[in-house]
Design an enzyme around this catalytic site. Structure first.
Site, short mmCIF file in Angstrom:
data_model
loop_
_atom_site.label_atom_id
_atom_site.label_comp_id
_atom_site.label_asym_id
_atom_site.label_seq_id
_atom_site.Cartn_x
_atom_site.Cartn_y
_atom_site.Cartn_z
N SER A 155 -2.89 -0.13 -4.96
CA SER A 155 -3.71 0.99 -5.42
C SER A 155 -3.28 1.48 -6.80
O SER A 155 -2.08 1.45 -7.14
CB SER A 155 -3.61 2.14 -4.42
N TYR A 179 -9.56 2.74 -10.25
CA TYR A 179 -10.53 3.81 -10.50
C TYR A 179 -10.80 3.81 -12.00
O TYR A 179 -9.89 3.56 -12.80
CB TYR A 179 -9.97 5.17 -10.11
N THR A 205 -13.13 1.09 -6.92
CA THR A 205 -13.54 2.11 -5.94
C THR A 205 -14.51 3.07 -6.60
O THR A 205 -14.21 3.65 -7.65
CB THR A 205 -12.31 2.86 -5.39
N LYS A 295 -15.95 -1.30 -4.05
CA LYS A 295 -15.62 -0.67 -2.77
C LYS A 295 -16.21 0.74 -2.70
O LYS A 295 -16.02 1.53 -3.63
CB LYS A 295 -14.10 -0.62 -2.61
N HIS A 319 -14.62 5.28 2.73
CA HIS A 319 -13.26 5.69 2.35
C HIS A 319 -12.48 6.18 3.57
O HIS A 319 -11.66 7.10 3.47
CB HIS A 319 -13.30 6.77 1.27
#
Length: 433
Positions: A155, A179, A205, A295, A319
């Site tokens: 992440s 992100y 995401t 995603k 999520h």
């Protein structure tokens, strides 16, 4: 000759007493097979994990071994946590349609994911703050993923750097979750670092234009790093090993975001860009020549649109219930998204997956694979790296058993006829477990 009939004795006449059971002293050969010669496990982690037969068992152990705010960060979701419970209940409400008299003497769980073989139709999802769950953090998880033969996704909010994760398990298949920040140059830098470190898939995401209202975190005063208030100090007394390990293994911070102090929601709202559109996806596609997965898809039209924009895969996801409460159920949305993109992209699913049978159901409904987050974090909190191993062992065994009982020798043999979503799912009260 027919067997002679027997009748009860006439009234007033007692039945003849049964002959006495003959007894004898048992021989050693009678006793030996009943004895368990195994010595008790002296390693406390192995002993603890040896009592975990399901992910629910790992969750129970994790709750006991970590501070409440840490466990709640993993376990909780947005607002009233309706989306979280409904996602789990969607799996509990489905019905399998097994086929019998199929040769399942040799069952394999392997699947190709974005062109590369995986030992399971499973990807370890990106999770933030992983060193908070256990001091070994992302390095422990990627090593377990390598042993299990499944991809691991780091992440942007990770607590171990892109390069350190590669060094921990250079043989692992590594994805990087991104992100799109307000600072586009910072996004480009992360992309270049991921490329240089050998990550083959980028996961964008898209369901976080703002942070969801995660009330457990708010009520627990959850910050990164943890602040030593009165409640936190009281929790330290109940979990001294967790705190000692955390304080003795370097500062807990975001590896890609230096010097942030505050709540998770504040960070998301400060760093991320609520005005991201399809044009930004086009920009990202131009920057990244590897596989690209989007995603957070919650609408069929969006599934089609991101594939048209160049995505190699989509993740039907809300999520894990952590953003919009009462969001669409990923499991029930999955078949329509699969139909919408056809064979132009691979479709993945996350949210609510806590058993191997859930993995099998998602694949039967058209998913290439599932992403799991809480599933392996429960293992990490319960027993560190060995706990992640145990979580993946459980999922692998349950997946194999479910395939066998359905009459499917591999995930590639699963079809929608193997599962029925049944009537509309009702919301059950209580925990999502």
């Amino acid at each position: 000759m027919p067997a002679p009939q027997t009748y009860p004795p006439p009234a007033g006449h007692a039945a003849a007493p049964a002959p006495p059971v003959r007894r004898r002293l048992p021989h050693w050969s009678d006793i030996a097979p009943l004895l368990n010669p195994r010595l008790p496990e002296v390693n406390p982690t192995r002993r603890r994990l040896g009592r975990a037969y399901t992910l629910a068992d790992l969750r129970t152990i994790a709750r006991q071994r970590t501070p409440r705010s840490v466990f709640d960060y993993v376990d909780g979701a947005a607002e009233e946590e309706v989306s979280l419970r409904k996602a789990r209940n969607a799996f509990l409400a489905l019905e399998f349609r097994p086929r019998v008299l199929r040769d399942v003497s040799e069952v394999t769980t392997g699947r190709r994911i974005l062109g590369t073989a995986s030992a399971l139709p499973l990807v370890l999802a990106p999770t933030g703050f992983t060193r908070m769950m256990h001091h070994a953090g992302e390095s422990a998880v990627v090593r377990a993923a390598a042993r299990a033969g499944v991809p691991y996704t780091l992440s942007t909010m990770g607590t171990t750097s892109i390069e350190e994760v590669t060094a921990a398990a250079p043989e692992a298949r590594r994805w990087f979750q991104l992100y799109l920040w307000r600072d586009r140059a910072a996004s480009r830098d992360l992309i270049e670092r991921a490329r240089a470190a050998g990550y083959d898939t980028l996961v964008l995401t898209v369901d976080t234009p703002v942070a969801g209202s995660r009330l457990r975190d708010v009520r627990n005063g959850m910050t990164v790093p943890p602040m030593l208030g009165v409640r936190t100090l009281a929790d330290m007394a109940r979990h001294p090993a967790w705190w000692i390990n955390l304080l003795a293994t370097g500062p807990l911070e975001f590896a890609s975001l230096r010097n942030w102090k505050g709540t998770v929601a504040d960070l998301v709202n400060h760093m991320f860009h609520p005005s991201v559109t399809m044009d930004d996806l086009d920009w990202l596609r131009s920057q990244w020549d590897g596989k690209l997965v989007v995603k957070g898809i919650q609408h069929v039209d969006d599934a089609r649109a991101v594939v048209d924009a160049g995505a190699d895969g989509i993740v039907v996801s809300h999520h894990g219930g952590r953003q919009l409460d009462q969001a669409p159920l990923p499991l029930t949305l999955l078949p329509a998204c699969v139909a919408a993109v056809g064979d132009e992209a691979e479709v993945f699913l996350d949210s609510g997956v806590l058993r191997g049978s859930d993995v099998v159901a998602a694949v039967a409904l058209g998913a290439t694979a599932v992403l799991v987050g809480r599933a392996y974090l429960y293992g990490l909190m319960a027993g560190g790296e060995r706990g992640v191993d145990r979580a993946l062992e459980i999922l692998a065994a349950e997946t194999r058993r479910s395939l066998c009982l359905l009459g499917a020798p591999s995930p590639d043999h699963l079809v929608p006829a193997h599962v029925s979503l049944g009537p509309r799912h009702h919301l059950r009260c209580g925990t999502h477990q």
